[in-house]
Design an enzyme around this catalytic site. Structure first.
Site, PDB file in Angstrom:
ATOM      1  N   GLU A  51      -8.531  -6.099   7.091  1.00  0.00           N
ATOM      2  CA  GLU A  51      -9.969  -5.850   7.125  1.00  0.00           C
ATOM      3  C   GLU A  51     -10.691  -6.705   6.101  1.00  0.00           C
ATOM      4  O   GLU A  51     -11.859  -7.033   6.259  1.00  0.00           O
ATOM      5  CB  GLU A  51     -10.275  -4.368   6.932  1.00  0.00           C
ATOM      6  CG  GLU A  51     -10.105  -3.821   5.542  1.00  0.00           C
ATOM      7  CD  GLU A  51     -10.437  -2.334   5.490  1.00  0.00           C
ATOM      8  OE1 GLU A  51     -10.178  -1.632   6.479  1.00  0.00           O
ATOM      9  OE2 GLU A  51     -10.943  -1.880   4.460  1.00  0.00           O
TER      10      GLU A  51
ATOM     11  N   GLY B  85     -10.419   1.773   6.263  1.00  0.00           N
ATOM     12  CA  GLY B  85      -9.532   1.250   7.294  1.00  0.00           C
ATOM     13  C   GLY B  85      -8.087   1.659   7.140  1.00  0.00           C
ATOM     14  O   GLY B  85      -7.224   1.146   7.862  1.00  0.00           O
TER      15      GLY B  85
ATOM     16  N   GLY C  60      -5.578  -4.347   0.727  1.00  0.00           N
ATOM     17  CA  GLY C  60      -6.924  -4.017   0.292  1.00  0.00           C
ATOM     18  C   GLY C  60      -7.316  -4.838  -0.913  1.00  0.00           C
ATOM     19  O   GLY C  60      -6.923  -5.990  -1.067  1.00  0.00           O
ATOM     20  N   ILE C  61      -8.092  -4.207  -1.797  1.00  0.00           N
ATOM     21  CA  ILE C  61      -8.549  -4.891  -2.992  1.00  0.00           C
ATOM     22  C   ILE C  61      -8.199  -4.048  -4.203  1.00  0.00           C
ATOM     23  O   ILE C  61      -8.132  -2.826  -4.124  1.00  0.00           O
ATOM     24  CB  ILE C  61     -10.064  -5.152  -2.924  1.00  0.00           C
ATOM     25  CG1 ILE C  61     -10.489  -6.169  -3.975  1.00  0.00           C
ATOM     26  CG2 ILE C  61     -10.868  -3.858  -3.037  1.00  0.00           C
ATOM     27  CD1 ILE C  61     -11.854  -6.759  -3.720  1.00  0.00           C
ATOM     28  N   GLY C  62      -7.925  -4.704  -5.322  1.00  0.00           N
ATOM     29  CA  GLY C  62      -7.601  -3.971  -6.533  1.00  0.00           C
ATOM     30  C   GLY C  62      -6.305  -4.451  -7.148  1.00  0.00           C
ATOM     31  O   GLY C  62      -5.701  -5.440  -6.711  1.00  0.00           O
ATOM     32  N   ALA C  63      -5.858  -3.733  -8.169  1.00  0.00           N
ATOM     33  CA  ALA C  63      -4.709  -4.169  -8.949  1.00  0.00           C
ATOM     34  C   ALA C  63      -3.416  -4.171  -8.137  1.00  0.00           C
ATOM     35  O   ALA C  63      -2.614  -5.105  -8.244  1.00  0.00           O
ATOM     36  CB  ALA C  63      -4.563  -3.277 -10.180  1.00  0.00           C
ATOM     37  N   ILE C  64      -3.191  -3.138  -7.326  1.00  0.00           N
ATOM     38  CA  ILE C  64      -1.925  -3.069  -6.592  1.00  0.00           C
ATOM     39  C   ILE C  64      -1.816  -4.160  -5.529  1.00  0.00           C
ATOM     40  O   ILE C  64      -0.798  -4.872  -5.479  1.00  0.00           O
ATOM     41  CB  ILE C  64      -1.713  -1.662  -5.998  1.00  0.00           C
ATOM     42  CG1 ILE C  64      -1.454  -0.663  -7.138  1.00  0.00           C
ATOM     43  CG2 ILE C  64      -0.544  -1.658  -5.013  1.00  0.00           C
ATOM     44  CD1 ILE C  64      -1.324   0.768  -6.692  1.00  0.00           C
TER      45      ILE C  64
END
Length: 429
Positions: free
Chosen positions: A238, A336, A215-219
């Site tokens: 996705e 998703g 996905g998106i973000g820090a992790i």
């Protein structure tokens, strides 16, 4: 008639285009960075011309003015995913939330469970054959345009031309509005020690030749940071952000071992900086398809060694995952996550990972809990959870009894919460 003539005939101002929308219409906005800013602004500016428009979309990157107090007579928002600018409206009752899997959204339009009256989209400039690309936002946007009675397109010269099944001909657009504003950008987040530890633990589960969904973000960015020594990784996701681009440039991601679309990065939308948008422009390595293809678990599973990495709000000791609410308060949506967890679980050699910091609320709350909060949505059932990762380690839940799942999760909880979690464990087991 040549397409250039058709284009000129359909060219109007944003105000003229939105004036064609009738009262009580269902209007679908393009997703995320694909949001047609000028058209949305014109719609809000001319709000007094409308009664009872239903505004449908997932992630909104704009201000969401149509959800503000006092707009209810003109607009009613139906969120398929709850984001920052729509969260207050949904939880205060000014807007609605429709739970759904991301891959199912196009079928809601096509099968007329949510009939589309108007699609507001943003596309690239046409090529020499008259085809515009959906660029950063194929997802449900292309199916919405194919299902709508009225299609209004914002043709933005800054929209990258992505390849794959990502095109609409000018003859299939009813009104065209030209735009030149920069695309909305999402800057990479800063990574702390916790995120880096989670990223390193996740990376330990990823083998050479794996195909990834992040996905998106820090992790997700932290995971990518620890993949620099891996080889022959692929992407079927996705979305992608800037971190994926950097690993392509480093030769780590080359998609050579993919068993579906070998050699290609397959996505349904993009969010990042201008560097990413420039990278995907006419790049034959990157292909976008609608979300009912990219996120379909039966498609995802065709990638051997598929690894999905997602996050959540809470995991309880049985392995139930809540990713979308804090109790009854809706803070996001399914998105998703379940699509890719199911696809990865069905994949030969696949792994489905839930990656979370062990605490929330500045360390005051454990994300691993005896039970989910009252009213919390179960986004991913305990039957589908495979790996859970925190900064303290990895818990492999698949095939484990409830007792052994609980022990494994307690072992990766923050140390200051382990005693209380163990006390709850003893009461139940």
């Amino acid at each position: 008639m040549e397409w250039e003539e058709i284009y000129k005939e359909k060219l109007v101002t944003a105000e003229k285009a939105v004036s064609k929308i009738e009262n009580h219409s269902r209007v679908v906005f393009a997703h995320a960075v694909g949001e047609p800013v000028d058209l949305v602004n014109a719609l809000v500016k001319n709000k007094d011309n409308y009664i009872g428009l239903e505004i449908v979309h997932m992630v909104a990157m704009g201000k969401g003015e149509y959800t503000k107090e006092g707009m209810q007579r003109h607009f009613r928002h139906n969120a398929l995913f709850v984001g920052g600018c729509t969260r207050d409206a949904v939880n205060s009752g000014r807007a609605d939330y429709t739970p759904c899997f991301f891959y199912e959204v196009p079928s809601l339009f096509k099968e007329k469970r949510l009939p589309v009256d108007v699609a507001l989209i943003q596309v690239s400039e046409p090529d020499k054959y008259g085809y515009c690309s959906f660029g950063v936002s194929n997802d449900y946007t292309k199916p919405a345009a194919e299902s709508a009675k009225l299609v209004i397109a914002e043709v933005n010269k800054n929209m990258p031309r992505t390849l794959g099944d990502s095109f609409i001909h000018v003859s299939d657009i009813d009104y065209i509005v030209e735009a030149s504003h920069p695309l909305l950008e999402l800057q990479p987040p800063k990574l702390g020690d916790v995120e880096k530890a989670i990223g390193e633990n996740c990376a330990s589960l990823i083998e050479d030749g794996a195909t990834l969904q992040l996905g998106i973000g820090a992790i997700p960015d932290a995971v990518l940071l620890f993949l620099k020594n891996k080889k022959n990784l692929g992407i079927h996701s996705e979305m992608i952000s800037d971190g994926v681009m950097e690993l392509v440039k480093a030769g780590v991601i080359n998609n050579k071992k993919k068993t579906l679309h070998p050699g290609k990065i397959v996505v349904t939308f993009l969010m990042g900086t201008k560097k990413l948008y420039d990278f995907v422009n006419n790049n034959p390595m990157v292909e976008t398809y609608s979300v009912d293809y990219v996120n379909n678990p039966l498609v995802i599973m065709k990638n051997d060694n598929m690894v999905s990495i997602n996050s959540c709000v809470q995991v309880d000791l049985m392995g139930q995952v809540c990713s979308e609410s804090i109790g009854l308060k809706q803070i996001s949506g399914v998105g998703g996550q379940v699509d890719f967890i199911r696809g990865a679980n069905l994949s030969k050699g696949g792994k489905a990972i839930i990656a979370i910091p062990s605490t929330a609320g500045k360390g005051k709350v454990s994300r691993i809990t005896p039970l989910l909060d009252t009213g919390a949505a179960v986004t991913t059932s305990r039957n589908e959870v495979d790996y859970v990762v925190t900064e303290y380690g990895v818990a492999h839940l698949k095939g484990k009894t409830l007792r052994n799942r609980a022990r494994a999760l307690i072992n990766i909880a923050h140390p200051k919460f382990r005693e209380s979690l163990m006390n709850e464990f003893k009461k139940r087991f």
